[in-house]
Each structure stands twice: as C-alpha cells, then as structure tokens.
Design a protein around this motif. Structure first.
Motif, PDB file in Angstrom:
ATOM      1  N   HIS A   1     -11.961  11.450  -0.366  1.00 13.79           N
ATOM      2  CA  HIS A   1     -10.848  10.380  -0.385  1.00 13.79           C
ATOM      3  C   HIS A   1     -10.096  10.436  -1.604  1.00 13.79           C
ATOM      4  CE1 HIS A   1     -14.498   8.428   1.487  1.00 13.79           C
ATOM      5  NE2 HIS A   1     -13.886   8.616   2.765  1.00 13.79           N
ATOM      6  N   LEU A   2     -10.283  11.004  -2.504  1.00  9.62           N
ATOM      7  CA  LEU A   2      -9.409  10.503  -3.455  1.00  9.62           C
ATOM      8  C   LEU A   2      -9.616  12.416  -4.963  1.00  9.62           C
ATOM      9  CD1 LEU A   2      -7.339   8.668  -5.546  1.00  9.62           C
ATOM     10  CD2 LEU A   2      -8.854   8.632  -6.217  1.00  9.62           C
TER      11      LEU A   2
ATOM     12  N   GLY B   1       2.682   7.321  -6.453  1.00 13.21           N
ATOM     13  CA  GLY B   1       2.282   8.467  -6.863  1.00 13.21           C
ATOM     14  C   GLY B   1       2.241   9.509  -6.045  1.00 13.21           C
ATOM     15  N   SER B   2       3.123   9.857  -4.859  1.00 20.30           N
ATOM     16  CA  SER B   2       3.006  10.702  -4.650  1.00 20.30           C
ATOM     17  C   SER B   2       4.058  11.497  -4.874  1.00 20.30           C
ATOM     18  CB  SER B   2       3.561  11.341  -3.217  1.00 20.30           C
ATOM     19  OG  SER B   2       1.935  10.159  -2.705  1.00 20.30           O
TER      20      SER B   2
ATOM     21  N   ALA C   1       0.721  -1.204   0.199  1.00 22.36           N
ATOM     22  CA  ALA C   1       0.111  -0.163   0.486  1.00 22.36           C
ATOM     23  C   ALA C   1       0.626   1.307   0.320  1.00 22.36           C
ATOM     24  CB  ALA C   1      -1.249   0.161   1.196  1.00 22.36           C
ATOM     25  N   GLU C   2       1.668   1.216   1.167  1.00 21.77           N
ATOM     26  CA  GLU C   2       2.958   2.340   1.225  1.00 21.77           C
ATOM     27  C   GLU C   2       3.616   2.794  -0.704  1.00 21.77           C
ATOM     28  OE1 GLU C   2       5.039   5.612   2.539  1.00 21.77           O
ATOM     29  OE2 GLU C   2       2.450   4.659   2.548  1.00 21.77           O
TER      30      GLU C   2
ATOM     31  N   GLY D   1       8.663   3.021  -4.682  1.00 26.37           N
ATOM     32  CA  GLY D   1       7.301   3.204  -5.026  1.00 26.37           C
ATOM     33  C   GLY D   1       7.671   2.327  -6.481  1.00 26.37           C
TER      34      GLY D   1
ATOM     35  N   MET E   1      -3.509   6.821  -7.360  1.00 26.99           N
ATOM     36  CA  MET E   1      -2.405   7.654  -6.865  1.00 26.99           C
ATOM     37  C   MET E   1      -1.017   6.607  -7.730  1.00 26.99           C
ATOM     38  SD  MET E   1      -2.967   8.721  -3.264  1.00 26.99           S
ATOM     39  CE  MET E   1      -1.116   9.617  -2.940  1.00 26.99           C
ATOM     40  N   SER E   2      -0.923   5.953  -7.583  1.00 26.96           N
ATOM     41  CA  SER E   2       0.376   5.132  -8.978  1.00 26.96           C
ATOM     42  C   SER E   2       0.191   4.880 -10.385  1.00 26.96           C
ATOM     43  CB  SER E   2       0.063   3.870  -7.961  1.00 26.96           C
ATOM     44  OG  SER E   2       0.812   2.562  -8.765  1.00 26.96           O
TER      45      SER E   2
ATOM     46  N   ARG F   1       1.396   4.250  -2.486  1.00 28.59           N
ATOM     47  CA  ARG F   1       0.714   6.227  -2.458  1.00 28.59           C
ATOM     48  C   ARG F   1       2.362   6.206  -2.161  1.00 28.59           C
ATOM     49  NH1 ARG F   1       1.994   9.729   1.118  1.00 28.59           N
ATOM     50  NH2 ARG F   1       3.882   8.359   1.815  1.00 28.59           N
TER      51      ARG F   1
ATOM     52  N   PRO G   1      -7.434   4.007  -2.895  1.00 30.22           N
ATOM     53  CA  PRO G   1      -6.636   5.315  -3.187  1.00 30.22           C
ATOM     54  C   PRO G   1      -5.509   5.144  -3.546  1.00 30.22           C
ATOM     55  CG  PRO G   1      -8.143   5.431  -1.578  1.00 30.22           C
ATOM     56  CD  PRO G   1      -7.966   3.713  -1.670  1.00 30.22           C
ATOM     57  N   PRO G   2      -4.693   4.570  -3.039  1.00 28.81           N
ATOM     58  CA  PRO G   2      -3.269   4.458  -3.380  1.00 28.81           C
ATOM     59  C   PRO G   2      -3.439   3.448  -5.005  1.00 28.81           C
ATOM     60  CG  PRO G   2      -4.177   2.147  -1.313  1.00 28.81           C
ATOM     61  CD  PRO G   2      -4.765   3.847  -1.463  1.00 28.81           C
TER      62      PRO G   2
END
Length: 259
Positions: free
Chosen positions: A224-225, A113-114, A106-107, A166, A200-201, A110, A196-197
C-alpha cells in the motif's frame, strides 16, 4: 546489499525530532495510530509541535498524551469531537487549530508527498473555508485572535473550485500491519486511512510495524505504501502489536438472553 531501514527502538526512531517540528500522524480516532512512536516522542521531550492528523486522539491516549503535556502548539485536522482537552485548549485560545474538510486534508497530504504544490477542489466553496474568517485561534476573551485567510476561487467547466495547498511536514509517524526492511508497507483494514498520505507528506517518515519481513516477502500488488517514502522502521513486539484500543465500546444485550 539489501537496504535495511529497521531501527532498534521507538526511542531511537524519534530521537532527532526537534522542538518546533511539524509532524503528519496517521490514524483515524484511535484506529491505526502509531501508539508507541507517540509515547516515545512524549518521553523524548520535543515541544511546540505542529501536528497534521485527522484528529488529536482522545483524552489520555494517542496524540491526546502530547496535548495533555502541552507539547502541541498547532493542529491541522478535520475533527475535534472525541477529545475534551483538545476542544478546551482551542476554545480557551491556548491552541491554534486549522480545521480542514476531511477529504481535503487527505489530499493535501498526498499532494505534498507527490510534489504537487496545490490543487483545486469544489469542497468548501461558498463557506468560510473559501471565504476566510474561520477561527484558527481564539483570544482569552473569546474573540477571534487569528482567522483563516480567503482562498483563491476559479471556475472550471462551469464549477467553482478553491485552491488548497499541499502539506509537507518535517516528520511523519505511521502504523503498519506489515513492513519489509526496505520500508514497503501493508496496512490492515481501517488503518489504511490517513497512514499512507501521512507517510508521503513527511520528509522523514517513521513506521511502527506490527511485523517486519525480509525484502521480497511482500508481493508488489499487496503493498500500500512504497518504501521510497519511508526512512525508518521500528518493529513492535507481539504484545505491543496486539494493543489496539478503540474510543468507545458499545454493546447491546443479545436477544436470545431474554428468551
């Protein structure tokens, strides 16, 4: 002019996903998976896909459809259990599988995507996750054809942590309860898991939404997104929105039935 990311059909939404693409796919088991985008992709025909998802659906449903059709060549996931064909292909050397701790996965999504290239985590220190040698792909004779490489380990405040990269994918397929026309999304309950993640990815995130509303109808605090991560929105029909299967139905006889 208000931005409108709504497309006319699931087929249109996935039409440009090419052979060999990587996709982050939301959901957990069958909860919150993009049922109709997956089915449209199956019909579209793209293959040799790399899938990043918590798991690979179940036999005959969800991502299991793409797996059964031999359209997936590599999976980055944290769980194999509920899909016998997934396990069979992996153990037979027909599928490359990068098993990743669930929170780390999950991280990684995220972070990608960040715009974060990598991060340090204590999860996996002292195991094959850090030391390498975890079987990513088996040979036909059961030997390891491809193993995971060792990861960099450093100490922070006296605690060892390993470096995880990532994940950025070509596309993302997700399911939302509500989306506005600009792509801002709200997820219901357990569907707010990897959706959501995953979105983002993806460089191109495609959302199937149970309901689409006008921009401004969603309160900023309930989103949420952010729509900045979403490029396409496909609105489901009410009948499609009500399709929500689960892996197993477990029931018990009510106590009062014996009284």
């Amino acid at each position: 002019m208000t931005l409108n990311k709504v497309v006319g059909s699931a087929a249109e939404a996935v039409a440009d996903i090419p052979h060999g693409a990587s996709l982050a796919v939301g959901g957990f088991g069958l909860a919150g998976i993009p049922w109709f985008l997956i089915e449209a992709l199956l019909e579209q025909g793209a293959g040799d896909l790399t899938i990043v998802s918590n798991n690979c659906g179940v036999d005959g449903a969800g991502l299991g459809l793409l797996l059964d059709a031999r359209r997936i060549s590599r999976v980055i996931a944290s769980y194999v259990g509920e899909n016998k064909e997934f396990a069979r292909q992996y153990l037979a050397g027909e599928l490359t599988v990068e098993l990743t701790p669930q929170g780390t996965l999950a991280e990684r999504l995220r972070a990608g995507g960040s715009g974060i290239g990598a991060f340090y985590t204590p999860t996996g220190v002292g195991t094959l996750v850090a030391e390498g040698g975890m079987p990513w792909r088996y040979a036909a004779d059961g030997s390891i054809a491809l193993a995971s490489p060792p990861k960099e380990v450093r100490t922070f405040n006296g605690r060892e942590m390993l470096l995880e990269e990532g994940i950025v994918t070509d596309f993302a397929l997700v399911r939302a309860a509500v989306a506005d026309k600009a792509g801002n999304c709200v997820f219901h309950a357990a569907a707010r898991n990897f959706n959501p993640p995953a979105a983002m990815s993806g460089r191109v995130a495609i959302v199937e939404a149970e309901r689409v509303v006008e921009v401004g109808e969603l309160h900023p605090d309930e989103i949420h997104l952010s729509g900045i991560f979403v490029q396409r929105v496909h609105e489901l029909t009410p009948e499609q929105a009500n399709r929500k299967s689960i892996e197993k139905l477990t029931t018990r006889v009510r106590q009062e039935a014996h009284q």
